[in-house]
Design an enzyme around this catalytic site. Structure first.
Site, mmCIF file in Angstrom:
data_model
loop_
_atom_site.group_PDB
_atom_site.id
_atom_site.type_symbol
_atom_site.label_atom_id
_atom_site.label_comp_id
_atom_site.label_asym_id
_atom_site.label_seq_id
_atom_site.Cartn_x
_atom_site.Cartn_y
_atom_site.Cartn_z
ATOM 1 N N GLN A 251 0.869 -1.559 -0.303
ATOM 2 C CA GLN A 251 -0.198 0.203 -0.078
ATOM 3 C C GLN A 251 0.437 1.005 0.418
ATOM 4 O O GLN A 251 0.417 2.173 -0.444
ATOM 5 C CB GLN A 251 -1.502 0.058 1.588
ATOM 6 C CG GLN A 251 -1.924 -1.572 1.266
ATOM 7 C CD GLN A 251 -2.747 -1.358 0.180
ATOM 8 O OE1 GLN A 251 -3.125 -0.262 -0.600
ATOM 9 N NE2 GLN A 251 -2.616 -2.258 -1.164
ATOM 10 N N HIS A 254 1.802 2.764 -3.277
ATOM 11 C CA HIS A 254 0.020 3.513 -3.903
ATOM 12 C C HIS A 254 1.307 5.066 -3.897
ATOM 13 O O HIS A 254 0.734 5.323 -5.633
ATOM 14 C CB HIS A 254 -0.220 3.462 -3.571
ATOM 15 C CG HIS A 254 -1.152 2.096 -3.898
ATOM 16 N ND1 HIS A 254 -1.624 1.817 -5.312
ATOM 17 C CD2 HIS A 254 -2.636 1.894 -3.000
ATOM 18 C CE1 HIS A 254 -2.330 0.913 -5.569
ATOM 19 N NE2 HIS A 254 -3.018 0.695 -4.193
ATOM 20 N N GLU A 319 -9.586 1.085 5.462
ATOM 21 C CA GLU A 319 -9.639 0.415 4.015
ATOM 22 C C GLU A 319 -9.542 -0.981 4.055
ATOM 23 O O GLU A 319 -10.596 -2.149 3.467
ATOM 24 C CB GLU A 319 -9.113 1.450 2.953
ATOM 25 C CG GLU A 319 -9.550 0.886 1.440
ATOM 26 C CD GLU A 319 -8.758 1.626 0.588
ATOM 27 O OE1 GLU A 319 -8.806 1.297 -0.854
ATOM 28 O OE2 GLU A 319 -7.017 2.118 0.590
ATOM 29 N N HIS A 320 -8.354 -1.235 3.990
ATOM 30 C CA HIS A 320 -7.826 -2.712 4.244
ATOM 31 C C HIS A 320 -7.968 -3.445 5.294
ATOM 32 O O HIS A 320 -6.579 -2.758 6.418
ATOM 33 C CB HIS A 320 -7.444 -2.747 3.029
ATOM 34 C CG HIS A 320 -7.074 -2.666 1.858
ATOM 35 N ND1 HIS A 320 -6.945 -1.138 1.474
ATOM 36 C CD2 HIS A 320 -7.629 -2.985 1.048
ATOM 37 C CE1 HIS A 320 -6.910 -1.346 -0.162
ATOM 38 N NE2 HIS A 320 -7.936 -2.137 -0.489
ATOM 39 N N ASP A 353 -7.273 -7.512 -4.511
ATOM 40 C CA ASP A 353 -6.869 -6.516 -5.359
ATOM 41 C C ASP A 353 -7.065 -6.378 -6.970
ATOM 42 O O ASP A 353 -7.670 -5.305 -7.900
ATOM 43 C CB ASP A 353 -6.120 -5.357 -5.774
ATOM 44 C CG ASP A 353 -5.451 -4.435 -4.845
ATOM 45 O OD1 ASP A 353 -6.702 -3.714 -4.147
ATOM 46 O OD2 ASP A 353 -3.768 -3.650 -4.937
ATOM 47 N N HIS A 412 -53.714 17.822 3.334
ATOM 48 C CA HIS A 412 -53.947 16.585 2.877
ATOM 49 C C HIS A 412 -54.639 15.522 3.843
ATOM 50 O O HIS A 412 -55.174 14.928 3.373
ATOM 51 C CB HIS A 412 -52.150 16.125 4.134
ATOM 52 C CG HIS A 412 -50.837 16.073 3.062
ATOM 53 N ND1 HIS A 412 -50.758 17.253 2.800
ATOM 54 C CD2 HIS A 412 -50.109 14.927 3.451
ATOM 55 C CE1 HIS A 412 -49.589 17.536 2.401
ATOM 56 N NE2 HIS A 412 -48.105 15.988 2.490
#
Length: 423
Positions: A251, A254, A319-320, A353, A412
């Site tokens: 990661q 990235h 996230e992961h 992934d 109504h």
């Protein structure tokens, strides 16, 4: 990589890039230019930002054929099998419309309808992300979306990479346009002479793409504004430090803003992982990016117990999340907040992934506390169905008018009264 003893609250150090005022104004100007001038504006902006002059944005069959000649059989086989795995997983998410009939004749239900059209943004230029195409296109197709429009920035020679073209073609995408950046998002949101308007825009991009998606939200739907990638590894004293280090670095490479964190009650594992990270870093082609990420956003949290470690993980809401413990299934029920959960030593985050099947478009920045991975539901909308019988109407009319008048909405209430007066 810093080793931190957990004493009080912890947080995943994150960077949420909302852009500068200059960037936001630039995006607003681009969107307005595309709204006003359509294809002409898109062409001008592509030449300005991508330094590519195109006579047409449309991907041709000749380009697709040429791409297949560049792809070897092993790559094509891997693409096809990944598509099959991802499609199979998402088929299991598909919901059906339903209706129920009560004893008094009332029919209630929910109709599920796919969106008419979706735009998929695929990052491009110097990089190529076939996996991003699969993860965004397949759930839309499974949902029943008829029109999937794909945009991606052109390379310097005005083309797309062979992997991107082949993957899109294998998925059956026919509307493909060589356009990127904020101008591509604007074209999808408002339509041009060439690029059709869509109902929803999905897919990752740089800060200009993210700001453009935020700006057009409301005119169209969007998936999410994703932040830098995150991984948290939950490990016990039996976990393999080399595996953990490799996964943290997967990661970190990235983006310098990516976050990689280990949570463990084991001092020995913490020390060994720190050594392994430094060792493996030296051999990475993207060493500078990964090192910056590890230095600024990497951490090893050492807890007093596994129970405290699980509590830390839930507070981080990553996230992961990799669970590298002796019996990971025992902890699954205790994990409340994570975008994707990878159980056991051979469930590396990279497996998810590219190949396993679940979607890799995941909530970041702690939003796993309240949101989910991209899925088939994201490409559908739901309509409520109400068919009230006369018997049910007469039985409940007084209660309905009581509630309407409680809110001070006389019209109504009279919509009910007039039906009671009708003989």
């Amino acid at each position: 990589m810093k080793i931190i003893k957990v004493t009080e609250n912890v947080s995943l150090k994150r960077t949420i890039d909302t852009g500068t005022e200059k960037q936001r104004k630039a995006v607003e100007a681009i969107i307005e230019q595309v709204r006003q001038d359509g294809d002409q504006a898109v062409a001008q902006l592509t030449e300005t930002f991508d330094r590519v002059s195109l006579s047409s944005f449309v991907v041709t069959q000749a380009e697709i054929d040429a791409a297949y000649e560049q792809i070897n059989e092993n790559v094509l086989e891997a693409i096809r099998e990944a598509i099959e795995n991802i499609r199979d997983f998402h088929m299991r998410q598909k919901r059906q419309s339903w209706m129920t009939t009560k004893e008094d004749g009332t029919i209630l239900g929910q109709q599920i309808t796919p969106l008419d059209s979706v735009g998929v943004y695929v990052p491009g230029g110097t990089a190529a992300y076939p996996s991003s195409i699969m993860m965004n296109v397949i759930p839309a197709q499974v949902a029943g979306v008829k029109k999937v429009v794909m945009v991606s920035p052109p390379q310097q020679d005005g083309s797309w990479s062979a992997g991107v073209l082949v993957t899109a073609h294998e998925l059956g995408v026919t509307d493909m346009f060589k356009v990127g950046g904020a101008q591509a998002v604007a074209a999808l949101a408002y339509g041009t002479e060439t690029i059709p308007q869509v109902d929803k825009i999905v897919g990752p991009g740089n800060i200009y793409v993210a700001l453009a998606k935020r700006a057009v939200f409301g005119e169209v739907a969007i998936d999410m504004i994703a932040g830098p990638s995150e991984i948290v590894v939950l490990a016990d004293d039996g976990a393999n430090p080399a595996f953990i280090a490799a996964d943290l670095l997967s990661q970190a490479e990235h983006d310098p803003l990516s976050s990689s964190v280990l949570v463990t009650p084991s001092n020995e594992v913490a020390e060994n992982v720190k050594i392994e990270v430094e060792k493996q870093l030296q051999k990475l082609p993207r060493k500078e990016i990964a090192q910056k990420s590890i230095e600024d956003y990497g951490a090893i949290y050492v807890t007093a117990s596994m129970a405290e470690a699980v509590d830390v993980v839930n507070k981080l809401a990553p996230e992961h999340l990799e669970v590298l413990v002796e019996e990971p299934m025992l902890y699954l029920g205790q994990i409340r907040h994570a975008g994707a959960i990878f159980l056991g030593p051979y469930s590396a985050e990279t497996v998810g992934d590219y190949f396993a099947g679940p979607n890799h478009v995941l909530p970041t920045n702690g939003t796993a506390r309240f949101s989910s991975p991209l899925n088939v539901d994201d490409f559908t909308k739901k309509s409520s169905i109400i068919s009230y019988s006369k018997q049910a109407f007469l039985a409940n009319a007084d209660k309905i008018t009581t509630l309407a008048r409680l809110e001070g909405l006389e019209a109504h209430a009279r919509a009910i009264d007039i039906r009671l007066e009708d003989k």
